[in-house]
Each structure stands twice: as C-alpha cells, then as structure tokens.
Motif scaffolding. Structure first.
Motif, short mmCIF file in Angstrom:
data_model
loop_
_atom_site.label_atom_id
_atom_site.label_comp_id
_atom_site.label_asym_id
_atom_site.label_seq_id
_atom_site.Cartn_x
_atom_site.Cartn_y
_atom_site.Cartn_z
N SER A 1 -2.18 -5.95 -8.71
CA SER A 1 -2.85 -6.13 -10.00
C SER A 1 -3.17 -7.61 -10.23
O SER A 1 -2.46 -8.49 -9.76
N TRP B 1 4.79 4.20 -12.29
CA TRP B 1 4.47 2.99 -11.52
C TRP B 1 3.69 3.36 -10.26
O TRP B 1 2.80 2.63 -9.83
N SER C 1 -3.33 -4.51 -15.55
CA SER C 1 -2.22 -3.55 -15.47
C SER C 1 -1.22 -3.70 -16.60
O SER C 1 -0.67 -4.77 -16.81
N GLU D 1 0.85 -1.20 0.00
CA GLU D 1 0.00 0.00 0.00
C GLU D 1 0.88 1.24 0.00
O GLU D 1 1.78 1.36 0.83
N SER E 1 -4.35 1.03 -7.99
CA SER E 1 -4.61 -0.34 -7.52
C SER E 1 -5.22 -0.34 -6.14
O SER E 1 -6.17 -1.07 -5.85
N GLN E 2 -4.65 0.51 -5.29
CA GLN E 2 -5.13 0.55 -3.90
C GLN E 2 -6.59 1.02 -3.84
O GLN E 2 -7.40 0.48 -3.08
N PHE F 1 6.60 -4.20 -9.12
CA PHE F 1 5.94 -3.25 -8.21
C PHE F 1 4.43 -3.31 -8.41
O PHE F 1 3.65 -3.28 -7.45
N SER F 2 4.03 -3.42 -9.66
CA SER F 2 2.59 -3.43 -9.96
C SER F 2 1.91 -4.68 -9.40
O SER F 2 0.85 -4.59 -8.78
N ALA G 1 0.17 2.03 -8.71
CA ALA G 1 0.01 1.46 -7.36
C ALA G 1 -1.08 2.20 -6.57
O ALA G 1 -1.85 1.60 -5.83
N SER H 1 1.58 -4.59 -5.74
CA SER H 1 0.55 -3.68 -5.23
C SER H 1 -0.84 -4.12 -5.65
O SER H 1 -1.80 -3.37 -5.47
#
Lengths: 498, 223
Positions: free
Chosen positions: A342, A292, A311, A13, A299-300, A336-337, A296, A340
């Motif tokens: 995806s 990125w 993503s 997050e 996504s959250q 990273f995606s 993120a 977080s």
C-alpha cells in the motif's frame, strides 16, 4: 515535498500469478455480463457513447473488456496531492509509503472509555497534533470526528475541512455527499491546494448519483480519486475471500472506466475496503487476519495494473480501550498491508471500528507508523556496513566495538526511537514514577498543543474559507438540509471553536 | 604571568586540543597531545584536571541525551590512550593526583559484559575519581591485587548474569581474608544485582544505574 518512507524490498504476494489472472478475468466477466448500476443519467450517456450496452431504464451499463482494460491502462501509476504549503505536497505511488491521519466518529474518554460527540475545538486540536507529527503526511480533517456537537450533519465535512486547512498546512483528504464536494473543491482552490477524494461504490458494483457527480467533478480537475467499493464478505459480497475481492475489483474497474471517460489520465487509487464480518453479530472486523488478506489480495491486483493503493487495513480494530488488543490489531494489520504494497495508509487516531478518534492515539500511532516506516527503509549493504575487515581487526573475545569510530558512525544512523513507548531501563522507569503509556501519551499531546504552531493562513485565505462556508450554509438552509431548529445550536458550536 | 598559551605550566591552547580530542573520541590525537604536553613541561596535574573536566562535560551530554553510549565509551577510550603517558610523568615528578578517590572497577570472573562497567568508569572519571578499570572477566585475585597496588578507596564490581553474581561475594571474602575489607568500600551493580543481594553478600552499597554509581561513590568519598 514530503517523501514519506521507501519500501526497499519487493511487496509481499499472497496470490500466485494464475490466481491473480483468474480473479481479474472474473471481474471483467462480471462487468461484461452483468455490468454496473450507475444512477446518473450523464454518466450512462457517456458509457453508451463509448460502446457500453446501456439499459437506461434499469440504469445498468455493461462494460466491454476492451474498454475496461484500455481505461486501466490509461490510469496513472502515481499522482500528487498539493498541500496549501508546497513543502508538504505528496506523491502517492511508486515504492513510497505515506501515512494519513485516521478517521473516527466520536471523542473517546480515556478515563471511562465512553464515547460522545466532539467539539469543533477538539477537532481543531486533532488537526494541530496531526500537523505536528512527522509521520502524518496527509490529513483527514473531514473524517477525523464525524460527529461534531451542534454542527448540522450536512456541514460536518465542510466545517472539518475548514478546520483542517486552518490548523494544518499538510495535504488534505476529502469525501463527497450532497454536493459538499463542490464547496470543498472551492475551499481547497482558494488556498492553492488539491484534495484526495474518497468516493464509494456501493456493493455490488453500484454507483449512487452523488458519488458519480463527485467522480466527474474531481476527474475534470485531474485531482486524485480513491475508489472505495464496499464488500463485506458474506453480506454485500461473496463470503469467500476470492469472491469478495473479485467483486470489489469489478467495482474498481468500473470506477476507473467512469473517471477515464470523463478525463483520460485521471488518477484513481483503490482504497482497500472490504472486511469479513463477526460470525455472530455481523459487524465488520477490521482487526481480523481475513480482512487483512482481502487487502493484500487487492493490493496485488492493483500493483499488477499500476493502480496506486490507499489502505485503511488495520487502522482500527475491535479494541474498546487503548490496550494490548488495540496495539496488536493495529500493528499487525498495518504492517501486513504496507508490506503487501500500500502507498497511502490510513492510521493515526482511529479507534474501535471507526467509532472514535483520539489525539492520544494519534501520538501512539506515530510510534507504530515510524517503526513500520523504519522497517520498510531496510538496510544498507556494502563493504563498509558488512565490516568484515573490522571484525578481523578486532579479533575474538574479549573485545568491544563500542568505542570504535565505525560504531559512532552507525550507532544512531537511521535508528528508530519511540516518541511515547517507554524504552528506559526498569530501574529508570521506577525512579520516574512508573508512568504508564497513556500518561506519557497525554504528556506528549499536551506538549504539542502548548508548543506547535501550524503555519497560519493569510487573512485573504481565511476570508475565502469563511465565504465558502457562508455560501454552503445558505445553500443548505435553502435546500432544507439545515433546519431552523439546528441553526442556533450550530451558531453556538461555531462560537466555541476557539 | 597570566596563565595562558605562554605559560609552560598550563598552555590553554594545548589543553583545549586535548579536550577536543577526547570529546571527539580520538585516542591517537589525545595521546599525541598528552605527549606534547609532557615534552613542553606542562603541569601533569593540570593536564589531568583538563581530562576530568572534559569527561564531566561528556557525562553531562550523555545524561541530557545530547550524545550516545559510543561517544561516552569512545571518550573513555581516548582517556585510556592518554592516561599512561600522563601517569608516567606524574610518577617521574613524584607528585600526587588530586582525585577525590581511587576506584578499582571491573566485571567479575566468568562475565564478559563490558558496557555497564565502562559507563560507570567514564562517569566516575568525569566526577573526579581516579579510576582503574580492569575490564571484564576479572579474577578475585586480580581485584584484590589492584586494590592493594593502587590504594583504592572504592571497589566497583559489575555482574550481569545471576550465575556470575556470586563472584562478587568471593571477592569480598578475599578482601576480608587479606585484611583489606575495612580500607575499601565495595559497591556492586549490574543487571543481576538487587539491593537485597548486595546486602546479603556484605557489600557497602548498590547502584542500579551508572549515574547512581557515581552518586554512591561520591557519598563514600564524603563529597
């Protein structure tokens, strides 16, 4: 069903709960105060019928917060995409990670690094390779090579989807534009599949007529929709990352409202669009950490509201060759995606800001996808894996665990091994002729093309696809979207399909 | 009489069980089966041949990627469990193993890396050598004593660290001092070793990999 990979730990997050709530409230305020620009009469009527103040002249609909939140609540947190072969069906959502073939415009020559139009045969080979790779769960036939030599632009998506259905039995992704979705839907239905449809929201919060028509068609069928609200920070959206995400979130909510008003329970995923731009030249920077972060943050928001996430974050960066830059931009961005949260990640084959697609990259990206999938799968922790008794039994050095049954049980359990990357010793590499990465990638592609046989369509399915293509060709010739001067080169391109 | 289950000299069923136990890395079963073979009066040299055969098969499976390092080392561990029983019987009968050569192997003093020398030992056994693996952190005196005791024709030394690599020269110097240098071929390997280093310290050969070590040993043995 292809189950993909499972994320066994909490999604990363990047926003505090209060920040998340503030951005959500900002999006609701945008929708209630300014509204969405919807260039589609029936959609405006539908919004008005459901309590939205609508200015039909300006094609603007303001969306009350109650309706927006009610529609978000009725959006399912996961959905299925049916493949033409049921064993390849997928479900998007939950804590699963699936990878989708990437998109790209032209063929990239790995000797000169120049780009050119692809042929239908090269496109078909892209589908065969994607079909063969276990880490590709969803195909993107319609967008892998979007510049096919000789094929009129309006037929590109349809010819490519047809190729995808011929050369792969996996689930397919599709788009829209100028009614092509009508023909795409028919093609998919003829082979017993559904499509995952990617549909744009022009920033800020604007829906084109084609886009709304497609949302309505797919929503009526209950097929998966991907909302793609653009939002280049500082150009079509605020330059601040929080502002860009908030504006795109407003576009997402408006998309969800439209889909839910057509059919309650319509599955809508959010594609993590939005990038920062090059500070001097102004082109999108998919390889930038700020891009990125945009993903993120979004996504959250999606996970909080139970919206599945697709993503393309990090799927291609700014590298011009398949080199160190390409590898770090892809690996870090994608990792990273997926960390977080995806669910369906675009990756295999994309290159250089979507300017190109490559089979060599498909097999190189297979290593990245499988390594990341392995990371998400995490570790098993129990008495047997902690192995404290074993450590006590073995005592201190000198000792070796190498010959123990416990080692044999766990040595290869869930282990990742690269398909193209070279993990040999230096000595073996020298002995083997010092083959470089691209040489090994070429060899893997050649092996796949020589040995992999995608499950064939039945004669009836082949005939149905051809009939849909013929119908589309006639429709677009009649509409003047395939000119006479395009017809002969088109026929020649088809004859070289192989 | 045809060789087979009723032939006390061979007993193919028992030898098959021994091979299965070794391939399955089951040291206890390998030792029990060997014990039984000895009790039943099987020819110990024939039993040793069976061990060589199965280790050769394990080595081939390892090379082709059908099995991994723990299986290779586990199989060698099973052989180590069976070997003392068999060697005692060979000694009791006063016969000699038909190995193509005896190799003393080990990692030099100060170095506790065992995987490389285990791999080399395993593959050498599979190739038909009689291997005495002294393990890790082996003192020069112990190398030389083992060469003497077993009449070794080859000494294989490993060193993974640049700081321990010079130990190999100390062993070679000690062999010279003891008058044994001409009777034993010295091969060296390990992560810290290069061809140039091997030449400089007076070794007879260098192999960069376990498979290369077997080729070199076969060359030394003239096979």
């Amino acid at each position: 069903m292809l189950s993909g990979y499972q994320r066994r730990f909490k999604a990363v997050e990047v926003l505090a709960p209060s920040e998340l709530e503030a951005m959500h409230q900002g999006a609701l305020e945008i929708l209630e105060a300014a509204g969405a620009h919807v260039r589609h009469q029936r959609a405006l009527e539908l919004l008005a019928e459901n309590g939205c103040p609508v200015d039909f002249d300006k094609q603007m609909a303001r969306i009350p917060t109650g309706l927006a939140e009610d529609c978000l609540d009725s959006c399912p947190s996961s959905y299925s995409i049916r493949a033409r072969d049921a064993k390849n069906d997928v479900r998007v959502g939950g804590d699963r990670l699936l990878f989708m073939q990437g998109m790209g415009m032209r063929y990239v020559d790995p000797d000169t690094w120049e780009l050119r139009s692809a042929t239908l045969r090269e496109h078909a080979e892209g589908q065969i390779v994607g079909d063969a790779l276990d880490s590709v769960h969803v195909m993107d036939a319609c967008f892998s090579f979007t510049d096919i030599a000789g094929v009129p632009p309006v037929m590109q998506q349809l010819e490519c989807l047809a190729n995808g259905l011929r050369y792969s039995s996996k689930a397919q992704h599709h788009g829209y534009m100028k009614d092509t979705d009508r023909f795409a839907i028919k093609m998919a239905q003829d082979v017993g599949a559904t499509l995952n449809a990617e549909i744009d929201v022009a920033p800020p919060v604007t829906f084109g007529g084609d886009a709304v028509a497609a949302i309505m068609r797919y929503a009526e069928l209950g097929w998966g929709l991907e909302a793609c609200p653009g939002g280049a920070a500082g150009a079509a959206a605020p330059a601040s990352l929080a502002g860009a995400v908030t504006q795109m979130w407003a576009g997402t909510i408006a998309f969800v409202v439209l889909a839910q008003l057509v059919r309650r329970g319509s599955p809508v995923a959010r594609q993590l669009t939005g990038t920062v731009l090059h500070p001097k030249w102004g082109h999108p920077l998919d390889g930038a950490p700020e891009s990125w972060l945009l993903g993120a943050m979004t996504s959250q928001l999606c996970l909080r509201h139970g919206i599945p996430v697709t993503s393309p974050v990090g799927f291609c960066g700014q590298a011009k060759m398949f080199d160190y830059q390409a590898a770090w931009e892809k690996s870090l961005g994608v990792l990273f995606s997926v960390m977080s949260g995806s669910h369906l990640h675009v990756l295999h084959g994309s290159h250089g800001e979507e300017l190109a697609f490559s089979n060599l990259l498909q097999v190189l990206d297979d290593d990245i996808a499988r390594a990341i999938g392995r990371l998400l799968d995490g570790v098993e922790v129990n008495d047997e894996t902690i192995a404290a008794d074993l450590v006590i039994e073995q005592g201190t050095a000198p000792t070796s665990f190498m010959g123990l049954p416990h080692t044999r049980d766990y040595w290869m359990k869930d282990r990742f091994l690269p398909g193209v990357a070279d993990w040999q010793s230096h000595v073996e590499w020298v002995k083997g002729g010092k083959r470089d990465l691209l040489t090994r990638a070429r060899e893997r592609v050649e092996t796949i093309l020589a040995t992999h046989e995608p499950a064939p369509l039945t004669a009836e399915q082949e005939g149905a696809i051809d009939a849909v293509l013929d119908e589309a060709r006639a429709y677009y010739r009649e509409a003047g979207l395939i000119g006479d001067e395009q017809w002969e080169p088109y026929l020649e391109a088809l004859s070289l399909r192989g | 009489m045809e060789a087979g289950v009723n032939d006390p000299g061979t007993n193919t069923e028992l030898l098959g069980r021994l091979k299965t136990a070794i391939a399955a890395c089951d040291g206890r079963a390998a030792a029990e089966t060997t014990e039984r073979a000895v009790q039943e009066g099987l020819d110990p040299l024939r039993v040793w041949d069976a061990i060589t055969e199965v280790m050769s098969e394990v080595g081939e499976r390892f090379e082709s990627g059908e099995c991994w390092l723990p299986e290779l080392v586990g199989a060698a561990g099973a052989v180590q469990a069976a070997a003392p029983i068999l060697e005692a019987e060979i000694k009791r009968r006063g016969v000699a193993k038909a190995a193509i050569g005896t190799v003393v192997a080990g990692t030099v003093q100060g170095d506790i890396h065992s995987i490389g020398i285990q791999m080399v030992s395993t593959l050498l056994i599979g190739a038909g050598f009689d291997v005495r693996n002294l393990g890790i952190d082996v003192k020069p005196d112990d190398f030389v004593a083992a060469v003497k005791e077993h009449g070794a024709s080859i000494l294989a030394m490993s060193a993974l660290l640049t700081v321990t690599a010079p130990e190999q020269k100390r062993v070679i110097d000690l062999l010279e001092a003891e008058g044994l240098r001409d009777s034993v071929k010295v091969m060296v390997g390990g992560g810290a070793i290069t061809e140039d280093f091997a030449t400089a310290i007076g070794a007879d050969g260098y192999a960069p990999s376990a498979v290369g070590a077997v080729d070199l040993a076969r060359q030394f043995a003239g096979v």
